[in-house]
Design a protein around this motif. Sequence first.
Motif, PDB file in Angstrom:
ATOM      1  N   TYR A  84       5.581  -6.545   4.902  1.00  0.00           N
ATOM      2  CA  TYR A  84       5.123  -6.696   6.280  1.00  0.00           C
ATOM      3  C   TYR A  84       3.667  -7.171   6.334  1.00  0.00           C
ATOM      4  N   GLU A  85       3.269  -7.654   7.498  1.00  0.00           N
ATOM      5  CA  GLU A  85       1.927  -8.219   7.657  1.00  0.00           C
ATOM      6  C   GLU A  85       0.829  -7.191   7.431  1.00  0.00           C
ATOM      7  N   ASP A  86       1.135  -5.907   7.625  1.00  0.00           N
ATOM      8  CA  ASP A  86       0.112  -4.875   7.441  1.00  0.00           C
ATOM      9  C   ASP A  86      -0.033  -4.445   5.980  1.00  0.00           C
TER      10      ASP A  86
ATOM     11  N   ARG B 232       7.420  -0.468   3.374  1.00  0.00           N
ATOM     12  CA  ARG B 232       8.229   0.504   4.107  1.00  0.00           C
ATOM     13  C   ARG B 232       9.525   0.804   3.345  1.00  0.00           C
TER      14      ARG B 232
ATOM     15  N   THR C 105       2.405  -3.347   3.965  1.00  0.00           N
ATOM     16  CA  THR C 105       3.354  -2.310   3.559  1.00  0.00           C
ATOM     17  C   THR C 105       4.707  -2.923   3.226  1.00  0.00           C
TER      18      THR C 105
ATOM     19  N   SER D 179       0.811  -1.220   0.000  1.00  0.00           N
ATOM     20  CA  SER D 179       0.000   0.000   0.000  1.00  0.00           C
ATOM     21  C   SER D 179       0.840   1.264   0.000  1.00  0.00           C
TER      22      SER D 179
END
Length: 535
Positions: A52-54, A58, A56, A28
């Motif tokens: 990452y699990e969310d 980063r 993203t 995202s």
Amino acid sequence: MRLISFILPLLMVLSFSTNSVAASHPFSDVGDDFWAKDEINYLYQNGIIKGYEDGTFRPNHTVTRSQAATMISGALKLDLENRPAPPFVDIREDDPDYNVIAALADEGIITDRDGEFTPNAPLTRGQMAAIFKRAFQLEGHSGHEFSDIREGHSFYDEIQALAANNIVKGYAEDNTYRPNDSMSRAQFSAFLARVLDDSYQPANGELEIHHLNVGQGDSTLILTPNGKTILIDAGTQSAGQKVVYYLKQAGVSSIDKLIITHAHADHVGGAVEVMKNFDVSLVLDSGIPHTTQTYLNYLMYIDDHDIPFEVAAIGGSINLDPALTIQIVNSGMPGDRLNDGSVALHLTYNEFTYLITGDAEEKSEHRIVEQFQVESDVLRVGHHGSRTSTTPYFIKNVLPKVAIISYGEDNRYGHPHPEVLELLTAVGVERVYGTAGGDVVLVSNGEDFEVSGGNLIRDETPKPPPEDEVMYPININTADFETLQYITGVGPTIAQRIIDYRTIHGSFTSIEEIKNVSGIGDVSFERMKDEITVG
């Protein structure tokens, strides 16, 4: 009323909202205009990164030594089973990256730092070079020396190997490599993609900027060194087919950014024809709407075909090629008229700089200078050379060597206006090209640049030093064509005008009379007055 009620909601929706391009990766926080989007997507598609699990990635976070090891392991597709314990006192068997670190240590790709691996420490650019050289067996010497990496440096051979394989270029502004700087996850991903697939490597090619002859209008094609395409404006509606033909002849198959500087018909008119013929990844607009049918057709086509649309933000960047810095130095602001809301771009390619301002006039020119450093080698002159643009305050801050004016032959506006041409000469512009005589093409390798085509409106290129020293002051009544050009601000065009003037009017009676020659005004006269005499 029916038309107005339809126009206003459409303008509001399209002018102040942003569509995003659907990407193959799920992250995202990696948008379609992110500079390393393609490289990150490549690594994701090949199972090298997961994020990452969310949801993203980063990309701007610092990459740790452990994260780098995981990506390297995935790129090499290493077998992680049955590896000997790694020789690091800070790596335990229950660590989540234990097997990865053990495999890379077993392969000799990573080494200890005083017995430790320090998995959460940032990876530096020097360490990255060492890991890449060992992991991918890179060899060679580029022949290019970075100013901060001399022979004998601990990472000298590794950095040279990366440079020789076109993985790194260093920093253009000061020719440094900066081995102790930490890296972001996006930077590491970009370098890793370059190792695995040379199509992601920085181009050693050239920047091309094509100023199309579209009559009394504007259309500019930028081809970046890595093959990305930017089309700035598309001329009038009748010029649309010419623009399409030109792009196809130039080998363009899709457009990464279509930038409409503002809503006047001589800039937006051909946009629909362009969008019908090419896939457009993103349309960038000034955000200042217009109620003409031409502009409405442009918005409707974007809306009907779900073409991503954004409003350009002052201070933002266009990130298509890591070799280029393209900054948005003007766009629509509350209260702006269409011209002053023009999207303007300042482009830097190593040592070369270029500025294009649409039809920006005095208000926005002042705004640009107050907010940005815009001194440029080449200026695409604003508003077709109209006196409403290219104001003294602006041009004295830009100080271009070459100017390019887009205008139609024998146009009813009298563009380019004589006072603009005089001002360009007065600040030291050496050559002025026009598109009325054909397409004007600029090519730069990042250091030098060449301009060809079009009509040469003015050539004030300084003459080389004479074999026999010219004696000053120069007599403007008797000097020949060649000698006149040794006067400051006098090139071939002005030299011939001086000769024509004295042929028609007789000898100059004072040096001030030279201001009657077209192209020589008060500013020019102040620069040359100590070099000339009348007898």
